[in-house]
Design an enzyme around this catalytic site. Structure first.
Site, PDB file in Angstrom:
ATOM      1  N   ILE A 238       0.742  -1.396   0.100  1.00  0.00           N
ATOM      2  CA  ILE A 238       0.005  -0.077  -0.075  1.00  0.00           C
ATOM      3  C   ILE A 238       0.752   1.360  -0.106  1.00  0.00           C
TER       4      ILE A 238
ATOM      5  N   LEU B 102      13.164  -1.892   4.526  1.00  0.00           N
ATOM      6  CA  LEU B 102      13.138  -3.004   3.123  1.00  0.00           C
ATOM      7  C   LEU B 102      13.196  -4.544   3.921  1.00  0.00           C
ATOM      8  N   THR B 103      12.407  -4.899   4.505  1.00  0.00           N
ATOM      9  CA  THR B 103      12.279  -6.171   5.127  1.00  0.00           C
ATOM     10  C   THR B 103      11.852  -7.021   3.716  1.00  0.00           C
TER      11      THR B 103
ATOM     12  N   ILE C  35      11.963   1.585  12.147  1.00  0.00           N
ATOM     13  CA  ILE C  35      11.359   2.249  13.129  1.00  0.00           C
ATOM     14  C   ILE C  35      11.388   1.904  14.506  1.00  0.00           C
TER      15      ILE C  35
ATOM     16  N   GLU D  34       4.617  -4.970  10.145  1.00  0.00           N
ATOM     17  CA  GLU D  34       4.492  -6.506  10.003  1.00  0.00           C
ATOM     18  C   GLU D  34       3.005  -6.539   9.482  1.00  0.00           C
ATOM     19  N   SER D  35       2.550  -7.208   8.384  1.00  0.00           N
ATOM     20  CA  SER D  35       1.302  -7.006   7.820  1.00  0.00           C
ATOM     21  C   SER D  35       0.578  -8.384   7.650  1.00  0.00           C
TER      22      SER D  35
ATOM     23  N   THR E 228      -6.031  -1.180  10.078  1.00  0.00           N
ATOM     24  CA  THR E 228      -6.902  -2.221   9.628  1.00  0.00           C
ATOM     25  C   THR E 228      -8.187  -2.441  10.418  1.00  0.00           C
ATOM     26  N   ASP E 229      -9.437  -2.998   9.510  1.00  0.00           N
ATOM     27  CA  ASP E 229     -10.373  -3.149  10.206  1.00  0.00           C
ATOM     28  C   ASP E 229     -10.458  -4.526  10.990  1.00  0.00           C
ATOM     29  N   GLU E 230      -9.215  -5.232  11.001  1.00  0.00           N
ATOM     30  CA  GLU E 230      -9.186  -6.392  11.907  1.00  0.00           C
ATOM     31  C   GLU E 230      -9.146  -6.131  13.430  1.00  0.00           C
TER      32      GLU E 230
ATOM     33  N   TYR F 296      -1.327 -10.213  14.873  1.00  0.00           N
ATOM     34  CA  TYR F 296      -1.432  -9.124  13.977  1.00  0.00           C
ATOM     35  C   TYR F 296      -2.236  -8.012  14.477  1.00  0.00           C
TER      36      TYR F 296
ATOM     37  N   LYS G  71      -1.952  -4.051  15.843  1.00  0.00           N
ATOM     38  CA  LYS G  71      -2.581  -2.944  15.223  1.00  0.00           C
ATOM     39  C   LYS G  71      -3.476  -2.027  16.202  1.00  0.00           C
TER      40      LYS G  71
ATOM     41  N   ASN H 265      -6.861  -4.967   0.954  1.00  0.00           N
ATOM     42  CA  ASN H 265      -6.638  -4.277  -0.386  1.00  0.00           C
ATOM     43  C   ASN H 265      -6.257  -5.602  -1.199  1.00  0.00           C
TER      44      ASN H 265
ATOM     45  N   LEU I 210      -3.843 -13.948   0.168  1.00  0.00           N
ATOM     46  CA  LEU I 210      -4.655 -14.589  -0.769  1.00  0.00           C
ATOM     47  C   LEU I 210      -4.789 -14.348  -2.311  1.00  0.00           C
TER      48      LEU I 210
HETATM   49  P1  NAD Z   1       3.412  -4.684   3.594  1.00  0.00           P
HETATM   50  O1  NAD Z   1       3.854  -5.730   4.502  1.00  0.00           O
HETATM   51  O2  NAD Z   1       3.160  -4.832   2.028  1.00  0.00           O
HETATM   52  O3  NAD Z   1       4.377  -3.641   3.570  1.00  0.00           O
HETATM   53  C1  NAD Z   1       4.970  -3.090   4.863  1.00  0.00           C
HETATM   54  C2  NAD Z   1       6.279  -2.150   4.507  1.00  0.00           C
HETATM   55  O4  NAD Z   1       6.731  -1.743   5.945  1.00  0.00           O
HETATM   56  C3  NAD Z   1       7.377  -2.836   4.055  1.00  0.00           C
HETATM   57  O5  NAD Z   1       7.897  -2.038   3.012  1.00  0.00           O
HETATM   58  C4  NAD Z   1       8.350  -3.138   5.041  1.00  0.00           C
HETATM   59  O6  NAD Z   1       9.772  -3.208   4.331  1.00  0.00           O
HETATM   60  C5  NAD Z   1       8.302  -2.000   5.981  1.00  0.00           C
HETATM   61  N1  NAD Z   1       8.544  -2.322   7.303  1.00  0.00           N
HETATM   62  C6  NAD Z   1       8.247  -3.308   8.002  1.00  0.00           C
HETATM   63  N2  NAD Z   1       9.112  -3.361   9.210  1.00  0.00           N
HETATM   64  C7  NAD Z   1       9.476  -2.052   9.385  1.00  0.00           C
HETATM   65  C8  NAD Z   1      10.478  -1.655  10.269  1.00  0.00           C
HETATM   66  N3  NAD Z   1      10.654  -2.138  11.348  1.00  0.00           N
HETATM   67  N4  NAD Z   1      11.033  -0.246   9.994  1.00  0.00           N
HETATM   68  C9  NAD Z   1      10.806   0.324   8.754  1.00  0.00           C
HETATM   69  N5  NAD Z   1       9.953  -0.256   7.692  1.00  0.00           N
HETATM   70  C10 NAD Z   1       9.579  -1.399   8.119  1.00  0.00           C
HETATM   71  O7  NAD Z   1       2.209  -3.871   4.056  1.00  0.00           O
HETATM   72  P2  NAD Z   1       0.933  -3.491   3.662  1.00  0.00           P
HETATM   73  O8  NAD Z   1      -0.013  -4.415   3.130  1.00  0.00           O
HETATM   74  O9  NAD Z   1       1.322  -2.550   2.386  1.00  0.00           O
HETATM   75  O10 NAD Z   1       0.242  -2.447   4.617  1.00  0.00           O
HETATM   76  C11 NAD Z   1       0.750  -1.331   4.951  1.00  0.00           C
HETATM   77  C12 NAD Z   1      -0.042  -0.643   6.178  1.00  0.00           C
HETATM   78  O11 NAD Z   1      -1.382  -0.690   5.900  1.00  0.00           O
HETATM   79  C13 NAD Z   1       0.034  -1.787   7.419  1.00  0.00           C
HETATM   80  O12 NAD Z   1       0.119  -0.977   8.540  1.00  0.00           O
HETATM   81  C14 NAD Z   1      -0.943  -2.541   7.560  1.00  0.00           C
HETATM   82  O13 NAD Z   1      -1.455  -2.957   8.808  1.00  0.00           O
HETATM   83  C15 NAD Z   1      -2.093  -1.460   6.947  1.00  0.00           C
HETATM   84  N6  NAD Z   1      -3.241  -2.139   6.207  1.00  0.00           N
HETATM   85  C16 NAD Z   1      -3.126  -3.219   5.344  1.00  0.00           C
HETATM   86  C17 NAD Z   1      -4.254  -3.786   4.724  1.00  0.00           C
HETATM   87  C18 NAD Z   1      -4.186  -4.891   3.553  1.00  0.00           C
HETATM   88  O14 NAD Z   1      -4.970  -5.464   3.122  1.00  0.00           O
HETATM   89  N7  NAD Z   1      -2.851  -5.029   3.112  1.00  0.00           N
HETATM   90  C19 NAD Z   1      -5.532  -3.235   4.993  1.00  0.00           C
HETATM   91  C20 NAD Z   1      -5.721  -2.261   5.950  1.00  0.00           C
HETATM   92  C21 NAD Z   1      -4.645  -1.852   6.552  1.00  0.00           C
HETATM   93  P1  TYD Z   2      -5.225 -12.919   3.728  1.00  0.00           P
HETATM   94  O1  TYD Z   2      -5.001 -12.492   2.326  1.00  0.00           O
HETATM   95  O2  TYD Z   2      -3.981 -13.476   4.582  1.00  0.00           O
HETATM   96  O3  TYD Z   2      -5.635 -11.687   4.527  1.00  0.00           O
HETATM   97  P2  TYD Z   2      -6.318 -11.395   5.957  1.00  0.00           P
HETATM   98  O4  TYD Z   2      -5.986 -12.603   6.653  1.00  0.00           O
HETATM   99  O5  TYD Z   2      -5.642 -10.226   6.661  1.00  0.00           O
HETATM  100  O6  TYD Z   2      -7.650 -11.031   5.679  1.00  0.00           O
HETATM  101  O7  TYD Z   2      -6.172 -13.963   3.942  1.00  0.00           O
HETATM  102  C1  TYD Z   2      -7.601 -13.616   3.307  1.00  0.00           C
HETATM  103  C2  TYD Z   2      -8.658 -14.655   3.396  1.00  0.00           C
HETATM  104  O8  TYD Z   2      -8.223 -15.771   2.715  1.00  0.00           O
HETATM  105  C3  TYD Z   2      -8.575 -15.172   5.090  1.00  0.00           C
HETATM  106  O9  TYD Z   2      -9.804 -15.811   5.369  1.00  0.00           O
HETATM  107  C4  TYD Z   2      -7.530 -16.222   4.932  1.00  0.00           C
HETATM  108  C5  TYD Z   2      -7.661 -16.880   3.630  1.00  0.00           C
HETATM  109  N1  TYD Z   2      -6.609 -17.533   3.048  1.00  0.00           N
HETATM  110  C6  TYD Z   2      -6.579 -18.729   2.575  1.00  0.00           C
HETATM  111  O10 TYD Z   2      -7.821 -19.469   2.539  1.00  0.00           O
HETATM  112  N2  TYD Z   2      -5.635 -19.248   2.049  1.00  0.00           N
HETATM  113  C7  TYD Z   2      -4.295 -18.642   2.159  1.00  0.00           C
HETATM  114  O11 TYD Z   2      -3.314 -19.255   1.500  1.00  0.00           O
HETATM  115  C8  TYD Z   2      -4.408 -17.354   2.611  1.00  0.00           C
HETATM  116  C9  TYD Z   2      -2.937 -16.779   2.602  1.00  0.00           C
HETATM  117  C10 TYD Z   2      -5.513 -16.956   3.272  1.00  0.00           C
END
Ligand code: NAD
Ligand code: TYD
Length: 352
Positions: A17, A40-41, A65, A89-90, A134-136, A159, A163, A189, A199
């Site tokens: 994101i 850059l994890t 951070i 960590e996401s 997140t909504d989680e 997770y 959050k 997203n 997924l």
């Molecule tokens: P992502 O895992 O793709 O990216 C996370 C980024 O943070 C990476 O570039 C990683 O290198 C960096 N990072 C991790 N640990 C770090 C540290 N200690 N210091 C500096 N940088 C660090 O995550 P994403 O899916 O893009 O999510 C971004 C944010 O949005 C998160 O806070 C997540 O909780 C939130 N969010 C994600 C979703 C989703 O569907 N992916 C939905 C709602 C909210």
């Molecule tokens: P995920 O993309 O990990 O997002 P979140 O757990 O944050 O919602 O998972 C989306 C949904 O898909 C969740 O109900 C778990 C399920 N899932 C699978 O069934 N198989 C998989 O391999 C993964 C990664 C997720």
């Protein structure tokens, strides 16, 4: 708003994101200097920002951070006018295998940033801290109902607990130290640059590779999916127009049961890959359920719609189509991100 160039710190900008948020801010706000701070994890990849890496209003800073000394030094060198905090960590499954790294980055890392932000906000009027969440944090819904901004927090995974904790710290810093803040809580997203452990990107990659599609439990879990570029638009709006001290829920009005979504993906990809009807569906494999698996997430996004005029602009049909095309066209990216520690992790995860 200040007349000098505004310095905006975006954390986690090399991730999924974050990369879309960085691109949007760099392109839309030429008068801002955008600093992307990322450790850059495994989830961060500068390839996600190749097209804007030489933009004059963009700077990348590699840093962690969780390192408070590093952050102190950074904040002493640059007077930021705002922080958009996405670094985290996401992935829920990783949080089940290794909760402590979620505590470190998501809680400790956020508190480190808050400490520097409080000090800065006292001398820099107009400073704002934005926590992207997140909504989680709200836990699981049954078959009906929606998450509202007033829904009580009830996180079920390490997770979401991390959050929820960081959301609480942000709010507490607002109350205790007067830090101007805003929080948004968004649904799942999907889109380009998504690491293939979640997924949708995992299953797209597995379909391309003709690998099994591991559906957890019976597949009757429901998620609300939002195209990542619509989330980046919402983040831009909330950062600029949201009210201090408020929370905004962001969602796609787009609920899918996992198994139905997986079947749709299979259908679309059979067509795109020229495979016969039903070919990818044969890869579907029901596997052991995720522990503490939340049944359903669904967002009521009325507040952001009414107050800030935001709604999703990309239909799921179009978004999924664009996403699949992106992965098919970027198989080199897929190859790069799936080398490294990714395989080790999967061995570990299957031991649950
Ligand atoms: P992502 O895992 O793709 O990216 C996370 C980024 O943070 C990476 O570039 C990683 O290198 C960096 N990072 C991790 N640990 C770090 C540290 N200690 N210091 C500096 N940088 C660090 O995550 P994403 O899916 O893009 O999510 C971004 C944010 O949005 C998160 O806070 C997540 O909780 C939130 N969010 C994600 C979703 C989703 O569907 N992916 C939905 C709602 C909210
Ligand atoms: P995920 O993309 O990990 O997002 P979140 O757990 O944050 O919602 O998972 C989306 C949904 O898909 C969740 O109900 C778990 C399920 N899932 C699978 O069934 N198989 C998989 O391999 C993964 C990664 C997720």
């Amino acid at each position: 708003m200040k007349s000098h160039k505004r310095n905006i710190l975006i954390t986690g900008g090399a991730g999924f994101i974050g990369s879309h948020v960085v691109r949007r801010f760099v392109e839309e706000y030429k008068k801002y200097q955008i600093y992307n701070l990322d450790a850059l994890t495994y989830a961060g990849n500068l390839e996600n920002l190749k097209d804007i890496e030489n933009a004059p209003n963009y700077s990348f800073i590699k840093g962690d951070i969780t390192d408070s000394e590093f952050l102190k030094e950074l904040f002493s060198q640059i007077e930021f006018d705002g922080v958009v905090h996405l670094a985290a960590e996401s992935h829920v499954d990783r949080s089940i295998s290794d909760p402590l790294s979620f505590v470190k980055t998501n809680i400790l890392g956020t508190v480190n940033l808050l400490n520097e932000s409080v000090a800065l906000s006292r001398k820099n009027e107009g400073f704002r801290f934005y926590h992207v969440s997140t909504d989680e944090v709200y836990g699981a819904l049954g078959d009906t109902g929606y998450f509202l901004e007033t829904t009580a927090y009830s996180p079920n995974s390490p997770y979401s607990a991390s959050k929820a904790s960081s959301d609480h710290f942000v709010r507490a810093y607002g109350e205790t130290y007067g830090l101007p803040f805003v929080i948004s809580n968004c649904s799942n997203n999907y889109g380009p640059n998504h690491f293939p452990e979640k997924l949708i990107p995992l299953f797209i990659n597995n379909i391309i590779q003709k690998r099994p599609l591991p559906v957890y439990g019976d597949g009757n879990y429901t998620r609300d999916w939002l195209y990542v570029i619509d989330h980046a638009r919402a983040i831009d709006l909330v950062f600029h127009e949201g009210k201090n001290g408020e929370t905004y829920n962001i969602g796609g009005f787009n609920e899918w049961k996992n198994i139905d979504l997986v079947k749709l993906l299979c259908q679309l990809m059979n067509r795109k890959l020229g495979r016969p009807d039903g070919a990818s569906e044969e890869l579907i494999t029901f596997v052991k359920d995720r522990p503490g698996h939340d049944l359903r997430y669904a967002i009521d996004a009325t507040k952001i719609n009414k107050e800030l005029g935001w709604k999703p602009s990309v239909t799921f049909e179009k978004g999924l189509d664009k996403t699949i095309d992106w992965y098919l066209e970027n198989q080199e990216w897929l190859g790069h991100v799936t080398s490294g520690d990714y395989k080790k992790y999967y061995k570990k995860q299957y031991q649950h």
